[in-house]
Design a protein around this motif. Structure first.
Motif, mmCIF file in Angstrom:
data_model
loop_
_atom_site.group_PDB
_atom_site.id
_atom_site.type_symbol
_atom_site.label_atom_id
_atom_site.label_comp_id
_atom_site.label_asym_id
_atom_site.label_seq_id
_atom_site.Cartn_x
_atom_site.Cartn_y
_atom_site.Cartn_z
ATOM 1 N N ASN A 19 0.658 -1.181 0.177
ATOM 2 C CA ASN A 19 -0.010 0.097 0.060
ATOM 3 C C ASN A 19 0.773 1.356 0.057
ATOM 4 N N ARG A 21 2.975 4.111 -1.529
ATOM 5 C CA ARG A 21 2.821 4.968 -2.971
ATOM 6 C C ARG A 21 3.952 5.963 -3.041
ATOM 7 N N GLY A 103 -6.345 4.283 2.364
ATOM 8 C CA GLY A 103 -5.683 2.897 2.957
ATOM 9 C C GLY A 103 -4.230 2.826 2.493
ATOM 10 N N SER A 104 -3.651 3.834 1.692
ATOM 11 C CA SER A 104 -2.255 3.852 1.438
ATOM 12 C C SER A 104 -1.459 4.694 2.085
#
Length: 140
Positions: A19, A21, A103-104
């Motif tokens: 998750n 980024r 959620g990241s």
């Protein structure tokens, strides 16, 4: 505290690590991202600053802005304590940047940010941080 909690969660679950980024640096070396809502955005300034902006301490900074309900910017420094929100004033909007999905998380230098439907939470290496959401801005 959030940084430590996030690190422990990542160590415990390889699925969470997927998750993370990353965003390509801007031409000046900064890195920017926004929340999917389009209401919050942050710009990372690396240690030493940029050709047109030098950080006060020479260390990295994270500038996060929320547009609604009150236009507010918070500057989180690399290793200093609780930042102070700067409310009102000129409202140039958010950086043109990719979205950090709910959620990241994103990490660069001493900063970690976690996006959720309840807002954005960012911390520095010392555990100081900020939370931006439509419910308001909190710093510690």
């Amino acid at each position: 505290m959030l940084r430590l909690t996030l690190a422990l969660l990542l160590a415990a679950s390889p699925a969470l690590a997927s998750n993370e980024r990353a965003f390509a640096p801007n031409p000046d070396g900064t890195v920017s991202f926004t929340m999917p809502s389009g209401n919050v955005g942050c710009t990372y300034i690396p240690a030493g600053g940029t050709p047109v902006y030098q950080t006060m301490t020479g260390m990295a900074e994270l500038h996060c802005t929320i547009v609604e309900p009150v236009y507010t910017t918070v500057v989180l420094e690399a290793h200093l304590g609780a930042p102070q929100p700067i409310r009102g004033g000129e409202a140039p909007g958010l950086p043109m940047a990719g979205a950090l999905p709910y959620g990241s998380f994103w990490q660069a230098g001493p900063f970690t940010c976690l996006a959720s439907r309840n807002g954005l939470t960012c911390t520095n290496a010392s555990g100081a941080g900020l939370r931006m959401a439509r419910a308001g801005v909190v710093t510690w």
